[in-house]
Design a protein around this motif. Structure first.
Motif, PDB file in Angstrom:
ATOM      1  N   SER A  39       0.831  -1.198   0.000  1.00 52.68           N
ATOM      2  CA  SER A  39       0.000   0.000   0.000  1.00 52.68           C
ATOM      3  C   SER A  39       0.867   1.250   0.000  1.00 52.68           C
ATOM      4  CB  SER A  39      -0.936   0.008   1.218  1.00 52.68           C
ATOM      5  OG  SER A  39      -1.890   1.051   1.084  1.00 52.68           O
ATOM      6  N   VAL A  40       0.207   2.398  -0.082  1.00 53.49           N
ATOM      7  CA  VAL A  40       0.880   3.695  -0.074  1.00 53.49           C
ATOM      8  C   VAL A  40       0.180   4.589   0.930  1.00 53.49           C
ATOM      9  CG1 VAL A  40       1.410   5.766  -1.407  1.00 53.49           C
ATOM     10  CG2 VAL A  40       1.628   3.531  -2.462  1.00 53.49           C
ATOM     11  N   MET A  41       0.960   5.268   1.758  1.00 56.76           N
ATOM     12  CA  MET A  41       0.402   6.222   2.722  1.00 56.76           C
ATOM     13  C   MET A  41       1.490   7.215   3.103  1.00 56.76           C
ATOM     14  SD  MET A  41       0.095   3.547   5.932  1.00 56.76           S
ATOM     15  CE  MET A  41      -0.655   2.317   4.841  1.00 56.76           C
ATOM     16  N   THR A  42       1.111   8.280   3.781  1.00 60.16           N
ATOM     17  CA  THR A  42       2.128   9.204   4.251  1.00 60.16           C
ATOM     18  C   THR A  42       3.000   8.513   5.299  1.00 60.16           C
ATOM     19  OG1 THR A  42       0.543  10.112   5.848  1.00 60.16           O
ATOM     20  CG2 THR A  42       0.812  11.301   3.777  1.00 60.16           C
ATOM     21  N   GLN A  43       4.274   8.828   5.291  1.00 58.35           N
ATOM     22  CA  GLN A  43       5.233   8.109   6.124  1.00 58.35           C
ATOM     23  C   GLN A  43       4.896   8.217   7.605  1.00 58.35           C
ATOM     24  OE1 GLN A  43       9.341   8.227   4.764  1.00 58.35           O
ATOM     25  NE2 GLN A  43      10.005   8.681   6.855  1.00 58.35           N
ATOM     26  N   GLU A  44       4.382   9.374   8.022  1.00 54.39           N
ATOM     27  CA  GLU A  44       4.069   9.575   9.438  1.00 54.39           C
ATOM     28  C   GLU A  44       2.940   8.668   9.899  1.00 54.39           C
ATOM     29  OE1 GLU A  44       5.113  11.364  13.000  1.00 54.39           O
ATOM     30  OE2 GLU A  44       6.025  11.715  11.033  1.00 54.39           O
ATOM     31  N   ALA A  45       2.096   8.213   8.961  1.00 56.58           N
ATOM     32  CA  ALA A  45       0.946   7.382   9.324  1.00 56.58           C
ATOM     33  C   ALA A  45       1.260   5.891   9.343  1.00 56.58           C
ATOM     34  CB  ALA A  45      -0.209   7.648   8.354  1.00 56.58           C
ATOM     35  N   VAL A  46       2.476   5.501   8.975  1.00 56.60           N
ATOM     36  CA  VAL A  46       2.821   4.077   8.916  1.00 56.60           C
ATOM     37  C   VAL A  46       2.929   3.522  10.338  1.00 56.60           C
ATOM     38  CG1 VAL A  46       4.515   2.367   8.163  1.00 56.60           C
ATOM     39  CG2 VAL A  46       4.064   4.400   6.757  1.00 56.60           C
ATOM     40  N   PRO A  47       2.138   2.504  10.699  1.00 51.35           N
ATOM     41  CA  PRO A  47       2.222   1.944  12.056  1.00 51.35           C
ATOM     42  C   PRO A  47       3.536   1.178  12.260  1.00 51.35           C
ATOM     43  CG  PRO A  47       0.664   0.709  10.722  1.00 51.35           C
ATOM     44  CD  PRO A  47       1.082   1.882   9.894  1.00 51.35           C
ATOM     45  N   PRO A  48       3.972   1.025  13.498  1.00 50.53           N
ATOM     46  CA  PRO A  48       5.298   0.449  13.760  1.00 50.53           C
ATOM     47  C   PRO A  48       5.451  -1.009  13.361  1.00 50.53           C
ATOM     48  CG  PRO A  48       4.088   0.822  15.812  1.00 50.53           C
ATOM     49  CD  PRO A  48       3.322   1.499  14.734  1.00 50.53           C
ATOM     50  N   ASP A  49       4.347  -1.741  13.193  1.00 53.10           N
ATOM     51  CA  ASP A  49       4.471  -3.151  12.825  1.00 53.10           C
ATOM     52  C   ASP A  49       4.562  -3.374  11.318  1.00 53.10           C
ATOM     53  OD1 ASP A  49       1.740  -2.269  12.739  1.00 53.10           O
ATOM     54  OD2 ASP A  49       1.134  -4.347  12.445  1.00 53.10           O
ATOM     55  N   LEU A  50       4.461  -2.291  10.533  1.00 53.41           N
ATOM     56  CA  LEU A  50       4.627  -2.405   9.083  1.00 53.41           C
ATOM     57  C   LEU A  50       5.967  -1.805   8.658  1.00 53.41           C
ATOM     58  CD1 LEU A  50       1.045  -1.557   7.811  1.00 53.41           C
ATOM     59  CD2 LEU A  50       2.138  -3.801   7.971  1.00 53.41           C
ATOM     60  N   HIS A  51       6.358  -2.072   7.413  1.00 53.82           N
ATOM     61  CA  HIS A  51       7.684  -1.679   6.935  1.00 53.82           C
ATOM     62  C   HIS A  51       7.574  -0.738   5.742  1.00 53.82           C
ATOM     63  CE1 HIS A  51       9.642  -4.812   9.406  1.00 53.82           C
ATOM     64  NE2 HIS A  51       8.574  -5.550   9.090  1.00 53.82           N
ATOM     65  N   ILE A  52       8.455   0.260   5.721  1.00 49.29           N
ATOM     66  CA  ILE A  52       8.578   1.141   4.561  1.00 49.29           C
ATOM     67  C   ILE A  52       9.509   0.463   3.560  1.00 49.29           C
ATOM     68  CG2 ILE A  52       9.432   3.366   3.751  1.00 49.29           C
ATOM     69  CD1 ILE A  52       8.585   4.541   6.450  1.00 49.29           C
ATOM     70  N   LEU A  53       9.033   0.305   2.337  1.00 45.73           N
ATOM     71  CA  LEU A  53       9.769  -0.415   1.306  1.00 45.73           C
ATOM     72  C   LEU A  53      10.477   0.558   0.368  1.00 45.73           C
ATOM     73  CD1 LEU A  53       7.017  -3.053   0.413  1.00 45.73           C
ATOM     74  CD2 LEU A  53       8.819  -3.233   2.133  1.00 45.73           C
ATOM     75  N   ASN A  54      11.687   0.206  -0.008  1.00 43.27           N
ATOM     76  CA  ASN A  54      12.478   1.043  -0.910  1.00 43.27           C
ATOM     77  C   ASN A  54      12.707   0.297  -2.225  1.00 43.27           C
ATOM     78  OD1 ASN A  54      12.846   3.302   0.953  1.00 43.27           O
ATOM     79  ND2 ASN A  54      13.998   1.843   2.178  1.00 43.27           N
ATOM     80  N   ALA A  55      13.860   0.485  -2.869  1.00 38.96           N
ATOM     81  CA  ALA A  55      14.161  -0.146  -4.146  1.00 38.96           C
ATOM     82  C   ALA A  55      13.975  -1.671  -4.033  1.00 38.96           C
ATOM     83  CB  ALA A  55      15.583   0.192  -4.558  1.00 38.96           C
ATOM     84  N   PRO A  56      13.456  -2.299  -5.090  1.00 38.06           N
ATOM     85  CA  PRO A  56      13.290  -1.773  -6.453  1.00 38.06           C
ATOM     86  C   PRO A  56      12.038  -0.941  -6.699  1.00 38.06           C
ATOM     87  CG  PRO A  56      12.589  -4.048  -6.397  1.00 38.06           C
ATOM     88  CD  PRO A  56      13.130  -3.750  -5.019  1.00 38.06           C
ATOM     89  N   LEU A  57      11.223  -0.725  -5.669  1.00 39.63           N
ATOM     90  CA  LEU A  57      10.071   0.154  -5.847  1.00 39.63           C
ATOM     91  C   LEU A  57      10.560   1.581  -6.057  1.00 39.63           C
ATOM     92  CD1 LEU A  57       7.665  -1.260  -3.118  1.00 39.63           C
ATOM     93  CD2 LEU A  57       7.369  -1.409  -5.600  1.00 39.63           C
ATOM     94  N   PRO A  58       9.910   2.351  -6.922  1.00 38.26           N
ATOM     95  CA  PRO A  58      10.391   3.699  -7.233  1.00 38.26           C
ATOM     96  C   PRO A  58      10.129   4.684  -6.093  1.00 38.26           C
ATOM     97  CG  PRO A  58       8.312   3.302  -8.326  1.00 38.26           C
ATOM     98  CD  PRO A  58       8.708   1.994  -7.694  1.00 38.26           C
TER      99      PRO A  58
END
Length: 286
Positions: free
Chosen positions: A232-251
């Protein structure tokens, strides 16, 4: 017209005009629905005009009602200004505040807590909706002020804060999700800025994707990301601590600017103006 206008009738009328429901108005003004109906009949008799069309689905304004609504709101605004100016207890009044759900979750508790400590007699009602819907609610004066998003970061004079959008998944890397060569996405409605930003970023990067799930609720998007079935996509501040922010290869995703928008930028009640000043001062620090 017989006698001066009763402010209580005007308050009830404005609530009915904005809600489109006498039952909802009754809850808002603390009266029974039959009492609200009688108040509206009394106001119409005083003005000699029909203000509301009544039907099984609710009420809507007549032509006279549309014209009178502007006068009623102006009278109540002037009343609030007078009370605030001469009250020994400080600022009074009420407002309807709108915000996208992610900003409400991330910022509103702190904003409300600090503002409420300073101005305990100001009532704030909250409407959660995407920016596109909030713009329409502002235009129809159903919301007094709102936090809205903009992709135009050049508008530095009005932007209060910028927020990066982030890809969000249940595992720390895209490869660990085992999606294959097509990334399933869980996105909000197509008119949402993060929906468009996600699709445009994937297209620019030449990555294959499919929109597998849709939800206009941030809680729904978080639940879908937690399931591991989609990114999914959301503002970074709203990401709960049990989920992960994904980087490359995603743009890389863009930042959004946050600004305040008003139903009437030139004529704000003291309560609305004070809350707007508070948001401008506090939001950048959160």
């Amino acid at each position: 017209m017989h006698g001066p206008l009763d402010l209580r009738l005007l308050i009830t009328f404005v609530h009915a005009a904005h809600s489109g429901s006498l039952s909802a108005t009754a809850v808002q003004v603390g009266r029974t629905q039959s009492a609200v109906t009688m108040q509206m009949q009394r106001l119409e008799e005083m003005l000699g005009q029909s203000l509301l069309h009544r039907s099984g689905s609710g009420v809507r304004l007549t032509g006279s009602g549309e014209r009178f609504l502007a006068h009623a709101e102006r009278i109540l605004k002037m009343h609030d200004e007078a009370v605030s100016a001469f009250s020994e207890k400080g600022l009074h009044g009420s407002m309807v505040f709108g915000s996208p759900e992610d900003y409400l979750i991330s910022f509103f508790p702190a904003l409300l807590r600090s503002f409420g400590t300073k101005y305990p007699d100001v009532e704030i009602k909250v409407v959660s909706a995407p920016t596109a819907e909030l713009r329409a609610l502002l235009q129809s004066h159903k919301v007094d002020l709102a936090l809205v998003s903009t992709p135009n970061l050049n508008d530095v004079e009005t932007i209060i804060r910028t927020e990066p959008l982030a890809w969000v998944g249940s595992k720390p890397a895209l490869e660990l999700h085992d999606f294959g060569d097509t990334v399933p996405l869980a996105l909000p409605a197509s008119n949402a800025m993060d929906h468009r930003a996600a699709r445009e970023a994937m297209a620019r990067a030449g990555l294959r994707y499919k929109i597998s799930y849709a939800s206009n609720s941030l809680a729904g998007l978080i639940g879908l990301a937690r399931s591991g079935l989609a990114v999914s996509v959301m503002t970074q501040e709203a990401v709960p601590p049990d989920l992960h922010i994904l980087n490359a290869p995603l743009p890389e995703l863009p930042h959004l600017g946050i600004l305040l928008a008003f139903a009437d930028a030139d004529h704000q009640s003291p309560a609305v103006a004070a809350f707007a000043d508070h948001v401008r001062a506090v939001l950048p620090t959160l």
